[in-house]
Write a protein that holds these residues in place. Structure first.
Motif, short mmCIF file in Angstrom:
data_model
loop_
_atom_site.label_atom_id
_atom_site.label_comp_id
_atom_site.label_asym_id
_atom_site.label_seq_id
_atom_site.Cartn_x
_atom_site.Cartn_y
_atom_site.Cartn_z
N ASN A 157 0.86 -1.18 0.00
CA ASN A 157 0.00 0.00 0.00
C ASN A 157 0.90 1.24 0.00
O ASN A 157 1.53 1.54 1.01
CB ASN A 157 -0.90 -0.02 1.24
CG ASN A 157 -1.87 1.15 1.28
OD1 ASN A 157 -1.56 2.26 0.81
ND2 ASN A 157 -3.04 0.92 1.84
N PRO A 158 1.01 1.95 -1.13
CA PRO A 158 1.90 3.12 -1.23
C PRO A 158 1.66 4.17 -0.15
O PRO A 158 2.62 4.73 0.40
CB PRO A 158 1.59 3.67 -2.63
CG PRO A 158 1.11 2.49 -3.39
CD PRO A 158 0.30 1.70 -2.40
N GLU A 159 0.40 4.45 0.16
CA GLU A 159 0.10 5.47 1.16
C GLU A 159 0.57 5.03 2.55
O GLU A 159 1.11 5.83 3.31
CB GLU A 159 -1.41 5.74 1.18
CG GLU A 159 -1.92 6.39 -0.09
CD GLU A 159 -3.40 6.70 -0.02
OE1 GLU A 159 -4.01 6.42 1.05
OE2 GLU A 159 -3.95 7.22 -1.01
N LEU A 160 0.36 3.77 2.86
CA LEU A 160 0.80 3.24 4.15
C LEU A 160 2.32 3.26 4.24
O LEU A 160 2.89 3.62 5.27
CB LEU A 160 0.27 1.83 4.35
CG LEU A 160 0.71 1.10 5.61
CD1 LEU A 160 0.27 1.85 6.87
CD2 LEU A 160 0.14 -0.32 5.63
N MET A 162 4.38 5.25 2.71
CA MET A 162 4.81 6.64 2.87
C MET A 162 4.64 7.09 4.33
O MET A 162 5.50 7.77 4.89
CB MET A 162 4.00 7.55 1.94
CG MET A 162 4.44 9.01 1.98
SD MET A 162 6.17 9.23 1.47
CE MET A 162 6.04 8.76 -0.28
N GLU A 163 3.52 6.71 4.93
CA GLU A 163 3.27 7.08 6.33
C GLU A 163 4.32 6.46 7.26
O GLU A 163 4.80 7.10 8.19
CB GLU A 163 1.87 6.61 6.75
CG GLU A 163 1.45 7.06 8.13
CD GLU A 163 0.02 6.68 8.46
OE1 GLU A 163 -0.43 7.05 9.58
OE2 GLU A 163 -0.64 6.02 7.65
#
Length: 240
Positions: A157-160, A162-163
């Motif tokens: 998951n790219p967003e995860l 990044m977080e």
């Protein structure tokens, strides 16, 4: 046949031990076959060997899951029947009670060896259930899904991702523990949210969602450990 006492989950049971070798020697060949194909044999006699004669009683069966070790804390067992979230204080209390009864020093001879085995199983069950990540991994494992291995615990998951990376940079840039406080609070909220999501997923028997949340929780737990081990200027390594 002999009977030995055993304590499981704080309850006393009597386990029947059958001497299959002696039984086979005194058994007619026809009775070694399934009852429905055996002729000339009378079930229930000393000379007849059938599945019914060696079927264990329900109460003598050993616990099949970690949950059965703690009936006082998780009486409904594992999800979906029981909840994912566990009362850790109650679990700790029951664990200490079980260990007090199973402690090897309270037993002698053959019972001491059995007590050592029981104590080890109680320890393993407690270690797994008291940790939400290990608990989730265990529940998935008994369903045939392994998320404890490195290759199956990667973030997809790219967003995860990044977080996670941004959080690592914030931890590394912190100058003192005061700057870590909001990071700890934010991460504690993440862990709480993951536990709630896992509870809902297991309750619905949604294994795919549970698997995704278990991977996510693994990263939040790693961040928590990094925050606890923080040292000024020390690089942050998030173990996958």
């Amino acid at each position: 046949m002999s009977t030995i006492p055993a304590t499981i989950g704080g309850k006393q049971f009597f386990v029947k031990i059958y001497d299959y070798t002696a039984l086979a020697k005194s058994t007619q060949p026809c009775c070694l076959r399934p009852p429905e194909t055996s002729r000339g044999c009378r079930p229930g006699t000393a000379r007849c060997f059938t599945t019914a004669s060696v079927r264990p009683e329900r109460e003598s069966l050993a616990p099949q899951t970690h949950y059965e070790m703690f009936p006082g804390t998780v009486p409904k067992g594992p999800p979906p029947r029981g909840p994912f979230v566990i009362d850790i204080r109650q679990l700790r209390k029951e664990f200490l009670q079980l260990q007090a009864k199973a402690h090897p020093d309270r037993h002698q001879g053959a019972n001491k060896a059995r007590a050592e085995g029981a104590s080890a199983r109680i320890n393993e069950a407690y270690k797994t259930l008291q940790n939400p990540l290990l608990r989730a991994q265990y529940l998935l494992a008994i369903r045939g899904v392994n998320v404890a291995e490195e290759e199956t615990a990667k973030i997809d998951n790219p967003e995860l991702l990044m977080e996670v990376l941004e959080t690592r940079e914030e931890i590394e840039a912190a100058k003192d523990e005061d700057e870590l406080r909001p990071l700890k609070e934010r991460n504690d909220s993440r862990i709480e949210e993951s536990e709630k999501a896992l509870d809902a997923a297991f309750k619905a028997d949604d294994i795919k969602t549970a698997e995704e949340e278990a991977v996510k929780l693994r990263y939040w737990i790693n961040i928590k450990e990094s925050l606890q081990a923080w040292e000024k200027g020390k690089p942050v390594v998030l173990v996958h």
